[in-house]
Motif scaffolding. Structure first.
Motif, mmCIF file in Angstrom:
data_model
loop_
_atom_site.group_PDB
_atom_site.id
_atom_site.type_symbol
_atom_site.label_atom_id
_atom_site.label_comp_id
_atom_site.label_asym_id
_atom_site.label_seq_id
_atom_site.Cartn_x
_atom_site.Cartn_y
_atom_site.Cartn_z
ATOM 1 N N MET A 1 0.846 -1.196 0.000
ATOM 2 C CA MET A 1 0.000 0.000 0.000
ATOM 3 C C MET A 1 0.878 1.241 0.000
ATOM 4 O O MET A 1 1.825 1.317 0.775
ATOM 5 C CB MET A 1 -0.918 -0.009 1.216
ATOM 6 N N GLY A 2 0.569 2.182 -0.874
ATOM 7 C CA GLY A 2 1.361 3.390 -0.971
ATOM 8 C C GLY A 2 1.190 4.039 -2.321
ATOM 9 O O GLY A 2 0.188 3.836 -2.999
ATOM 10 N N LEU A 3 2.216 4.797 -2.741
ATOM 11 C CA LEU A 3 2.144 5.485 -4.022
ATOM 12 C C LEU A 3 2.318 4.506 -5.172
ATOM 13 O O LEU A 3 3.281 3.736 -5.199
ATOM 14 C CB LEU A 3 3.213 6.574 -4.092
ATOM 15 N N VAL A 4 1.379 4.553 -6.105
ATOM 16 C CA VAL A 4 1.409 3.649 -7.257
ATOM 17 C C VAL A 4 1.160 4.492 -8.509
ATOM 18 O O VAL A 4 0.329 5.404 -8.492
ATOM 19 C CB VAL A 4 0.313 2.566 -7.125
ATOM 20 N N ASN A 5 1.877 4.197 -9.597
ATOM 21 C CA ASN A 5 1.689 5.003 -10.805
ATOM 22 C C ASN A 5 0.365 4.668 -11.493
ATOM 23 O O ASN A 5 -0.297 3.670 -11.172
ATOM 24 C CB ASN A 5 2.875 4.861 -11.756
ATOM 25 N N ALA A 11 -4.482 -1.149 -13.865
ATOM 26 C CA ALA A 11 -4.440 -2.610 -13.944
ATOM 27 C C ALA A 11 -5.296 -3.266 -12.863
ATOM 28 O O ALA A 11 -5.732 -4.411 -13.017
ATOM 29 C CB ALA A 11 -3.002 -3.092 -13.840
ATOM 30 N N TYR A 12 -5.533 -2.542 -11.755
ATOM 31 C CA TYR A 12 -6.376 -3.094 -10.687
ATOM 32 C C TYR A 12 -7.842 -3.216 -11.119
ATOM 33 O O TYR A 12 -8.602 -3.977 -10.528
ATOM 34 C CB TYR A 12 -6.348 -2.198 -9.451
ATOM 35 N N PHE A 13 -8.227 -2.407 -12.110
ATOM 36 C CA PHE A 13 -9.653 -2.264 -12.407
ATOM 37 C C PHE A 13 -9.992 -2.663 -13.848
ATOM 38 O O PHE A 13 -10.827 -2.054 -14.501
ATOM 39 C CB PHE A 13 -10.093 -0.814 -12.125
ATOM 40 N N GLN A 14 -9.319 -3.656 -14.346
ATOM 41 C CA GLN A 14 -9.646 -4.149 -15.676
ATOM 42 C C GLN A 14 -10.896 -5.035 -15.605
ATOM 43 O O GLN A 14 -11.259 -5.548 -14.538
ATOM 44 C CB GLN A 14 -8.460 -4.936 -16.239
ATOM 45 N N GLU A 15 -11.553 -5.207 -16.742
ATOM 46 C CA GLU A 15 -12.794 -5.974 -16.789
ATOM 47 C C GLU A 15 -12.605 -7.362 -16.180
ATOM 48 O O GLU A 15 -11.653 -8.074 -16.498
ATOM 49 C CB GLU A 15 -13.273 -6.101 -18.243
ATOM 50 N N GLY A 16 -13.492 -7.702 -15.256
ATOM 51 C CA GLY A 16 -13.434 -9.010 -14.606
ATOM 52 C C GLY A 16 -12.639 -9.015 -13.314
ATOM 53 O O GLY A 16 -12.690 -9.972 -12.541
ATOM 54 N N ASP A 17 -11.870 -7.937 -13.051
ATOM 55 C CA ASP A 17 -11.090 -7.878 -11.805
ATOM 56 C C ASP A 17 -12.007 -7.652 -10.612
ATOM 57 O O ASP A 17 -13.076 -7.031 -10.727
ATOM 58 C CB ASP A 17 -10.064 -6.737 -11.859
ATOM 59 N N ILE A 18 -11.588 -8.130 -9.478
ATOM 60 C CA ILE A 18 -12.273 -7.834 -8.220
ATOM 61 C C ILE A 18 -11.260 -7.120 -7.334
ATOM 62 O O ILE A 18 -10.426 -7.769 -6.681
ATOM 63 C CB ILE A 18 -12.791 -9.114 -7.536
ATOM 64 N N PRO A 19 -11.262 -5.786 -7.360
ATOM 65 C CA PRO A 19 -10.261 -5.037 -6.579
ATOM 66 C C PRO A 19 -10.366 -5.338 -5.086
ATOM 67 O O PRO A 19 -11.452 -5.544 -4.549
ATOM 68 C CB PRO A 19 -10.618 -3.576 -6.871
ATOM 69 N N ASN A 23 -6.122 -2.284 -2.942
ATOM 70 C CA ASN A 23 -6.095 -1.588 -4.231
ATOM 71 C C ASN A 23 -6.740 -0.214 -4.125
ATOM 72 O O ASN A 23 -6.234 0.771 -4.683
ATOM 73 C CB ASN A 23 -6.814 -2.403 -5.301
ATOM 74 N N PHE A 24 -7.860 -0.155 -3.400
ATOM 75 C CA PHE A 24 -8.529 1.130 -3.212
ATOM 76 C C PHE A 24 -7.666 2.074 -2.355
ATOM 77 O O PHE A 24 -7.609 3.277 -2.598
ATOM 78 C CB PHE A 24 -9.910 0.933 -2.581
ATOM 79 N N PHE A 28 -6.302 5.957 -3.244
ATOM 80 C CA PHE A 28 -6.414 7.162 -2.420
ATOM 81 C C PHE A 28 -5.041 7.707 -2.018
ATOM 82 O O PHE A 28 -4.847 8.922 -1.903
ATOM 83 C CB PHE A 28 -7.268 6.883 -1.180
ATOM 84 N N ASP A 29 -4.070 6.811 -1.810
ATOM 85 C CA ASP A 29 -2.725 7.262 -1.447
ATOM 86 C C ASP A 29 -1.975 7.872 -2.626
ATOM 87 O O ASP A 29 -1.004 8.605 -2.440
ATOM 88 C CB ASP A 29 -1.903 6.094 -0.892
ATOM 89 N N SER A 30 -2.417 7.558 -3.851
ATOM 90 C CA SER A 30 -1.671 7.964 -5.042
ATOM 91 C C SER A 30 -2.202 9.216 -5.728
ATOM 92 O O SER A 30 -1.556 9.745 -6.625
ATOM 93 C CB SER A 30 -1.648 6.810 -6.057
#
Length: 201
Positions: A1-5, A11-19, A23-24, A28-30
């Motif tokens: 958890m932290g800063l992510v580009n 990539a966390y929210f592609q079709e079929g993904d369950i974040p 991930n959330f 918020f951190d980024s």
């Protein structure tokens, strides 16, 4: 958890993904928050298409001005607290000015009272004794009057009076404070805001 580009966040929210919760949290951190309690750092290069308004901008490196091809940093130079000369009517800060400096303003502050009657009358250089402050606080005055720069906490800010052809310092030079006679005591501190032209020329 932290800063992510951004690519990783998408990539966390592609079709079929369950974040996941993490991930959330990364989202918020980024992203930048406008809340006053959230101190944040922008790690990448940032371009603003319009003006920036702020009561205080602080940077750990020099701010730069330029056209994209050339950029020169704006810097602040501050002297140590310097005792005024007790052997001459001028106090000089040796080589305070360096080649390539383009002075924007100079600030002089009295840190220890200057002996009575020996106030600072001019602020300049060895070659031009009123290059910065020629004392014209009011129309018609040619020097600083008694009571302007002699007591503790007295201070003035001045802009250079150099001509356009002499706006950059060509070689190291002293800042010179001219007194009304030879002081017996006193101390000052000098600060200058300048463009570091030497870094781009």
């Amino acid at each position: 958890m932290g800063l992510v580009n951004k690519a990783a966040l998408k990539a966390y929210f592609q079709e079929g993904d369950i974040p996941k919760e993490s991930n959330f949290i990364d989202v918020f951190d980024s992203v930048l928050s406008l809340h006053a309690d959230d101190d944040q750092t922008v790690a990448g290069a940032t371009t603003f298409s319009d003006q920036i308004t702020s009561p205080n901008i602080t940077t750990t490196t020099a701010m730069k001005i330029g056209d994209g091809t050339y950029a020169a940093p704006i810097k602040l130079k501050t002297s140590a607290i310097t005792s005024v000369s007790t052997s001459d009517a001028t106090t000089e800060l040796t080589n305070f000015l360096t080649a390539g400096m383009v002075p924007l303003s100079i600030h002089v502050k009295v840190t220890t009272a200057i002996s009575a009657g020996h106030h600072i009358t001019k602020v300049g250089t060895t070659s031009d004794d009123d290059a910065f402050c020629d004392g014209r606080m009011n129309a018609g005055e040619s020097t600083f009057a008694d009571g302007v720069l002699d007591q503790v906490e007295d201070e003035v800010s001045c802009r250079p009076s150099y001509s356009a052809t002499k706006s950059a310092i060509s070689a190291n030079e002293n800042v010179m404070l001219t007194h009304n006679g030879t002081p017996t005591s006193g101390a000052v501190q000098v600060a200058m805001v300048y463009i570091d032209g030497a870094s781009v020329l």
